[in-house]
Design a protein around this motif. Structure first.
Motif, PDB file in Angstrom:
ATOM      1  N   PHE A 287       0.811  -1.207   0.000  1.00  0.00           N
ATOM      2  CA  PHE A 287       0.000   0.000   0.000  1.00  0.00           C
ATOM      3  C   PHE A 287       0.855   1.272   0.000  1.00  0.00           C
ATOM      4  N   SER A 288       2.146   1.140   0.265  1.00  0.00           N
ATOM      5  CA  SER A 288       3.032   2.307   0.155  1.00  0.00           C
ATOM      6  C   SER A 288       3.116   2.789  -1.291  1.00  0.00           C
ATOM      7  N   ALA A 289       2.697   1.955  -2.255  1.00  0.00           N
ATOM      8  CA  ALA A 289       2.670   2.362  -3.663  1.00  0.00           C
ATOM      9  C   ALA A 289       1.694   3.507  -3.907  1.00  0.00           C
ATOM     10  N   LEU A 290       0.836   3.804  -2.934  1.00  0.00           N
ATOM     11  CA  LEU A 290      -0.104   4.914  -3.061  1.00  0.00           C
ATOM     12  C   LEU A 290       0.585   6.276  -2.932  1.00  0.00           C
ATOM     13  N   VAL A 291       1.754   6.310  -2.320  1.00  0.00           N
ATOM     14  CA  VAL A 291       2.455   7.581  -2.104  1.00  0.00           C
ATOM     15  C   VAL A 291       2.729   8.249  -3.451  1.00  0.00           C
ATOM     16  N   GLY A 292       2.364   9.510  -3.524  1.00  0.00           N
ATOM     17  CA  GLY A 292       2.541  10.290  -4.747  1.00  0.00           C
ATOM     18  C   GLY A 292       1.326  10.270  -5.661  1.00  0.00           C
ATOM     19  N   LYS A 293       0.397   9.341  -5.441  1.00  0.00           N
ATOM     20  CA  LYS A 293      -0.822   9.285  -6.251  1.00  0.00           C
ATOM     21  C   LYS A 293      -1.796  10.349  -5.771  1.00  0.00           C
ATOM     22  N   ARG A 294      -2.634  10.805  -6.686  1.00  0.00           N
ATOM     23  CA  ARG A 294      -3.631  11.819  -6.364  1.00  0.00           C
ATOM     24  C   ARG A 294      -5.016  11.189  -6.398  1.00  0.00           C
ATOM     25  N   ILE A 295      -5.788  11.374  -5.338  1.00  0.00           N
ATOM     26  CA  ILE A 295      -7.155  10.885  -5.302  1.00  0.00           C
ATOM     27  C   ILE A 295      -7.988  11.809  -6.181  1.00  0.00           C
ATOM     28  N   GLY A 296      -8.605  11.267  -7.192  1.00  0.00           N
ATOM     29  CA  GLY A 296      -9.415  12.072  -8.108  1.00  0.00           C
ATOM     30  C   GLY A 296     -10.086  11.179  -9.126  1.00  0.00           C
ATOM     31  N   ARG A 297     -10.636  11.790 -10.128  1.00  0.00           N
ATOM     32  CA  ARG A 297     -11.344  11.075 -11.187  1.00  0.00           C
ATOM     33  C   ARG A 297     -10.391  10.052 -11.832  1.00  0.00           C
ATOM     34  N   GLY A 298     -10.867   8.819 -11.954  1.00  0.00           N
ATOM     35  CA  GLY A 298     -10.068   7.764 -12.569  1.00  0.00           C
ATOM     36  C   GLY A 298      -9.078   7.090 -11.635  1.00  0.00           C
ATOM     37  N   TRP A 299      -9.079   7.502 -10.374  1.00  0.00           N
ATOM     38  CA  TRP A 299      -8.106   6.999  -9.406  1.00  0.00           C
ATOM     39  C   TRP A 299      -8.233   5.501  -9.191  1.00  0.00           C
ATOM     40  N   THR A 300      -9.445   5.013  -9.006  1.00  0.00           N
ATOM     41  CA  THR A 300      -9.639   3.587  -8.762  1.00  0.00           C
ATOM     42  C   THR A 300      -9.147   2.775  -9.959  1.00  0.00           C
ATOM     43  N   LYS A 301      -9.459   3.225 -11.148  1.00  0.00           N
ATOM     44  CA  LYS A 301      -9.019   2.523 -12.353  1.00  0.00           C
ATOM     45  C   LYS A 301      -7.494   2.504 -12.433  1.00  0.00           C
ATOM     46  N   GLU A 302      -6.865   3.624 -12.102  1.00  0.00           N
ATOM     47  CA  GLU A 302      -5.403   3.712 -12.140  1.00  0.00           C
ATOM     48  C   GLU A 302      -4.767   2.737 -11.154  1.00  0.00           C
ATOM     49  N   LEU A 303      -5.380   2.575  -9.995  1.00  0.00           N
ATOM     50  CA  LEU A 303      -4.786   1.740  -8.953  1.00  0.00           C
ATOM     51  C   LEU A 303      -5.084   0.259  -9.104  1.00  0.00           C
TER      52      LEU A 303
END
Length: 193
Positions: free
Chosen positions: A94-110
């Motif tokens: 879950f540390s892979a979330l660092v630097g990601k932005r919560i926003g439109r398309g976020w779930t798909k990106e992750l």
């Protein structure tokens, strides 16, 4: 209004998800989620043994630390209980979330980073809830300027209230409205000599 009365029944499973947003003194935000699953009966052959009634089959935590732009600065996942002893082994990912932005398309990106076999289905569910609570927690503190015509607001088309032909879209974003009601008149630009 509560649900109508139900037929005679007995409870077989309880899932509780509790999510909270905290404003930190350093200007960042902690968004935390906690998920528990409990059975009212002994669950046979789980966690290498029989799981007694009332003992959590899942007891999982997630915290993301974000800024006002919804960028994740820290992400920590913890599994206190899972049906298999190695369930918690995935939490460092879950540390892979660092630097990601919560926003439109976020779930798909992750999905490719933490979804399916790359993660834990229960932590994944918790991640979606934490993202929603992040918006609810900091929305009024997020920097905003006027929306330019054509810019798509985050909430647009996420609910029947924000569809292109809804009254709420007509009221909030008339330039995105596609329904049959007349759009409000736009003020004429001021002339400058």
């Amino acid at each position: 209004m509560p649900l109508p009365p139900a037929a005679a029944r007995k409870i077989m499973h309880t899932r509780v998800i509790d999510c909270r947003g905290y404003e930190r003194e350093d200007g960042l935000w902690d968004i935390e989620g906690h998920l528990t699953d409990v059975k009212p009966y002994t669950w046979k052959k789980r966690v290498g043994r029989d799981l007694p009634a009332g003992e959590p089959a899942h007891d999982m935590w997630l915290r993301v630390t974000i800024d006002a732009d919804m960028v994740i600065h820290e992400a920590i996942a913890v599994t206190d209980a899972g049906p298999f002893s190695p369930c918690g082994d995935i939490t460092p990912k879950f540390s892979a979330l660092v630097g990601k932005r919560i926003g439109r398309g976020w779930t798909k990106e992750l999905r490719g980073v933490l979804g399916g076999a790359n993660g834990c289905t229960h932590q994944w569910e918790l991640l979606g809830r934490v993202a929603t609570v992040a918006f609810q927690s900091i929305n009024r503190f997020r920097p905003r300027g006027p929306r330019k015509p054509g810019d798509i607001p985050f909430h647009f088309n996420t609910c029947h209230m924000y569809t292109p032909d809804s009254d709420e879209t007509l009221r909030r974003w008339p330039d995105l409205y596609t329904g049959t009601k007349p759009k409000p008149a736009q003020p004429e630009p001021e002339a400058h000599d």
